[in-house]
Design an enzyme around this catalytic site. Structure first.
Site, short mmCIF file in Angstrom:
data_model
loop_
_atom_site.label_atom_id
_atom_site.label_comp_id
_atom_site.label_asym_id
_atom_site.label_seq_id
_atom_site.Cartn_x
_atom_site.Cartn_y
_atom_site.Cartn_z
N GLU B 49 0.74 -0.85 0.07
CA GLU B 49 -0.06 -0.04 -0.42
C GLU B 49 0.94 0.90 0.34
O GLU B 49 1.65 1.32 0.87
CB GLU B 49 -1.35 -0.15 1.34
CG GLU B 49 -2.11 -1.16 1.49
CD GLU B 49 -2.32 -0.75 2.37
OE1 GLU B 49 -3.23 -1.92 2.72
OE2 GLU B 49 -2.83 -0.07 3.50
N ASP B 60 -6.25 9.70 9.86
CA ASP B 60 -4.26 9.21 10.17
C ASP B 60 -3.89 9.91 11.53
O ASP B 60 -4.63 10.88 12.21
CB ASP B 60 -3.28 8.97 8.85
CG ASP B 60 -3.80 8.38 8.36
OD1 ASP B 60 -3.36 6.97 8.20
OD2 ASP B 60 -3.96 9.13 6.73
N TYR B 175 -11.14 -4.30 4.01
CA TYR B 175 -9.68 -3.96 4.75
C TYR B 175 -10.78 -3.62 5.71
O TYR B 175 -11.55 -2.71 6.01
CB TYR B 175 -9.31 -2.24 4.26
CG TYR B 175 -7.92 -2.19 5.12
CD1 TYR B 175 -8.13 -1.70 6.38
CD2 TYR B 175 -6.94 -1.13 4.49
CE1 TYR B 175 -7.70 -2.14 7.03
CE2 TYR B 175 -5.97 -0.92 5.06
CZ TYR B 175 -5.98 -1.06 6.82
OH TYR B 175 -4.77 0.03 7.10
#
Lengths: 304, 269
Positions: B49, B60, B175
C-alpha cells in the site's frame, strides 16, 4: 440529540471560540464532559474565549498540526470522533462536514432567519430588501439566509474574509478565490494548490480562517441566488472602529466583515431600503487582536 | 486475473496470509522512498500500500501525519507518486500496489486522467478513506472499468445492516480496520478480530486484510492465523521518522519488513 442517542461525552472544534463556548455551556448545563479542539494559533489570539470555556469546565486540546487553526482543529475532532464514536457526540460548529451536519446545523441556525422574518413582519409589515452576513464555514449566514431563499425579492449577500486581498495568497475566500474539491466529508469550494493540497487560509478573524465553506453556500453561489463578496482585514478593522464609535456596539471581527459590506452598500441605496445585517458575534474576544493591530500598524491610533 | 486476485490465490495455495505493508510515497524523500518500495518485495511484502500524501490526513494518527508532512516538504505530488509506481514496475510485475489516500488530490488531478495514468503505471487497487460508498461511484466505476480494484474499509462499527452496502462493488480485498480510531492507535484482541472476520465472511468471499495497530512480528503472526492479509503501516513509517539518514531509513524499514514477514510466514506452521 446527544442525550437521546445515549452519548455521554461532547466534543467540538472551534476557531474564534464562540462555538466552543456554546458547546461548553450546554455541556455544563446537562452535566456532560466536554472536549474542545482549538488550533494553537487561535488559542493565542482568542484568550478570552479560552478562559470562558475553562470556566465552564471544558477541556481545551491545543492543535499544533498545520497552521494551528480551524481546519486542523476539525481534523483532530474527527480523529477523536472515529475513536470514541460509541459514547461521543460531535457538535460541528458550522454548516460543513459530512452529511447530515450541513443540513442539521442549517436547520438549527435558521432560527436567526425565522425570527428576523417574524420581527420584521411585526415592526414593518414586510420582507427585508437585503440580507448581509459574514461567511467562514457559513453557519450564521445560512441561518439568516435559509428562511428567505424562496423570497425572490430579497437580495442576499454573503461576505467572505478577503484577508490581504483575494488576489494575494493570504485570504480565506473559498468561493471568490478557491476551486471545487473534497474535504472533511463534503464537496465544496476549497483553497488548494495545483496538486490538490489544501492551502493555508488567512484572516484577521479566527472564525473565518478556514479554507472551505459549507456546501450549500457553494450551491447558492453556483445558482447565483446569493452573491458572495469579500472584505479585507483592513476594511473589516475600519468597520469595527466605525461601529464602536457610531453605534456603541463592539462587533466581533468576523461580524465586522458583514458590517464593512453594509457600510459600502448603504450609501447607494434608497432611504426606505430595509437591510438586515447579522450581528453574529460580539468583539470582547477580539480586544487583544485589535490592540495588537493598532500598536503594530497604526501606532498613532492606540488608545493607551 | 488481476495481480491482487493472483497474489491472494497463490498465497491461499501456499497456506499463508499476505503481509501488506504501508509506506507513504515520497517519505523521507523521493529517492529513499523509491528504494524502500523496490526493496519491499524481497523483504517479504506480498502486497504494497502506497500512501498518497495529503495535507489533511484526518483518518491518520501522528505517525502517518508526520510521514505525510515529510513527503510534502520533500516535494511529493500525485504525479510523482504515479511515477514511483512506474519505476517500481520496471523490474517487478507480480507484487500488487494499492494506492491509499484521500480524494481531493485525485479530484484536482482529474478522475479520468488519474485512472488512465494509474492503469498505465501499474497500479492495482485504490483505497480512498474519505469516500463513503454512497459517494464513490464517480471514482470506483471508472477504476474498476480500467481493471483497478476498489477496496473499501470496514470497521467495528460497520454493522450487519450496513455491511452489504459497503461490500457491494468492493473488489480486490476487504480492509478490516480492527479498532475504532485512527492509524497507529491501540491494537485489537485476537478474539475481537476472530469474531469480526467470522461476521465479514458471512457477507463476502473476498480476501480479508486486517489493519490498524499491528506493530510486531508476534502481532502479525496472531492476525495471520485469522485473516488472508495483515496490514502494517505506522510501525514501518516510525522507522523512517527515527532514521538519521535516508539510507538508514531504507535499511530499517526493510529489516522490520523481513521480521514481520517471518512472523506472517511462521503463523500457520
Amino acid at each position: 440529540m446527544a442525550k437521546r442517542m445515549g452519548k455521554k461525552r461532547l466534543i467540538a472544534e472551534t476557531g474564534a471560540g464562540m462555538h466552543g463556548v456554546a458547546t461548553a455551556t450546554v455541556a455544563a448545563r446537562f452535566g456532560l464532559p466536554c472536549v474542545i479542539y482549538m488550533g494553537a494559533t487561535d488559542i493565542e489570539r482568542q484568550q478570552a474565549n479560552v478562559f470562558r470555556m475553562k470556566l465552564l469546565g471544558a477541556e481545551i486540546v491545543p492543535v499544533t498540526a498545520g497552521t494551528g487553526t480551524l481546519k486542523d482543529a476539525m481534523n483532530e475532532a474527527l480523529r477523536d470522533w472515529v475513536t470514541n464514536v460509541d459514547d461521543t457526540f460531535y457538535l460541528i460548529g458550522t454548516v460543513a462536514g459530512p452529511h447530515p451536519y450541513p443540513a442539521m446545523v442549517r436547520d438549527f441556525q435558521s432560527i436567526i432567519g425565522k425570527e428576523t422574518k417574524t420581527q420584521l413582519q411585526e415592526k414593518r409589515g414586510r420582507l427585508p430588501d437585503s440580507l448581509v452576513a459574514c461567511v467562514g464555514g457559513g453557519s450564521n449566514a445560512m441561518g439568516l439566509f435559509h428562511p428567505f431563499l424562496d423570497d425572490a425579492s430579497v437580495e442576499i449577500i454573503g461576505v467572505e474574509a478577503g484577508g490581504h486581498g483575494v488576489t494575494t495568497s493570504l485570504h480565506a475566500a473559498s468561493l471568490n478565490g478557491g476551486v471545487p474539491g473534497v474535504l472533511h466529508g463534503n464537496r465544496t469550494y476549497l483553497l488548494q494548490d495545483a496538486d490538490g493540497q489544501i492551502t493555508d487560509a488567512h484572516s484577521i478573524s479566527a472564525g473565518l480562517d478556514y479554507p472551505g465553506i459549507g456546501p450549500e453556500h457553494a450551491w447558492l453561489h453556483e445558482m447565483e441566488r446569493v452573491k458572495y463578496v469579500s472584505i479585507t482585514d483592513d476594511e473589516a478593522l475600519a468597520a469595527f472602529h466605525t461601529t464602536c464609535r457610531l453605534e456603541g456596539i463592539i462587533p466581533a471581527l468576523e461580524t465586522a466583515h458583514a458590517l464593512a459590506e453594509a457600510i459600502k452598500r448603504a450609501p447607494t441605496l434608497p432611504k426606505d431600503h430595509l437591510m438586515v445585517v447579522c450581528l453574529s458575534g460580539r468583539g470582547d474576544k477580539d480586544m487583544q487582536t485589535v490592540m495588537n493591530h493598532m500598536a503594530g500598524a497604526h501606532p498613532q491610533e492606540t488608545l493607551a | 486475473m488481476s495481480r491482487l486476485e493472483q497474489r491472494f490465490a497463490d498465497l491461499k495455495a501456499e497456506g499463508r496470509a499476505a503481509l501488506v505493508t504501508f509506506v507513504t510515497a515520497g517519505d523521507p524523500g523521493y529517492d529513499a522512498s523509491l528504494a524502500i518500495l523496490k526493496g519491499l518485495p524481497a523483504a517479504g511484502a506480498d502486497v504494497i500500500e502506497l500512501g498518497m500524501p495529503f495535507t489533511d490526513p484526518m483518518a491518520d494518527g501522528v505517525a502517518i501525519q508526520l510521514a505525510t508532512l515529510r513527503a510534502l516538504e520533500a516535494g511529493q505530488t500525485l504525479a510523482k507518486t504515479l511515477q514511483m509506481v512506474r519505476e517500481f514496475r520496471v523490474d517487478n510485475q507480480t507484487t500488487p500496489i494499492v494506492l491509499m489516500g484521500y480524494y481531493n488530490p485525485i479530484h484536482r488531478f482529474g478522475v479520468e486522467a488519474f485512472i488512465e495514468q494509474a492503469q498505465s503505471a501499474g497500479v492495482d487497487g485504490l483505497i480512498i478513506v474519505d469516500l463513503p460508498p454512497e459517494h464513490d461511484a464517480e471514482l470506483a466505476a471508472p477504476a474498476q472499468a480500467a481493471g483497478i480494484d476498489f477496496i473499501r474499509l470496514t470497521t467495528p462499527t460497520t454493522d450487519d445492516a450496513r455491511l452489504p452496502r459497503v461490500l457491494e462493488r468492493s473488489s480486490g480485498f476487504v480492509y478490516y480496520v480492527s479498532v475504532a480510531g485512527v492509524t497507529g492507535a491501540g491494537s485489537a484482541t485476537s478474539e475481537h478480530v476472530g469474531s469480526a472476520i467470522e461476521r465479514l465472511r458471512r457477507h463476502t468471499d473476498l480476501p480479508i486484510s486486517v489493519g490498524f495497530g499491528i506493530r510486531t512480528p508476534e502481532q502479525a503472526a496472531a492476525i495471520a492465523r485469522l485473516a488472508e492479509g495483515v496490514v502494517v503501516g505506522s510501525a514501518l513509517v516510525d522507522k523512517i521518522a527515527k532514521a538519521e539518514r535516508p539510507e538508514q531509513a531504507v535499511e530499517d524499514v526493510l529489516a522490520l519488513c523481513s521480521a514481520l514477514a517471518q512472523g506472517v510466514r511462521s503463523a500457520r506452521g
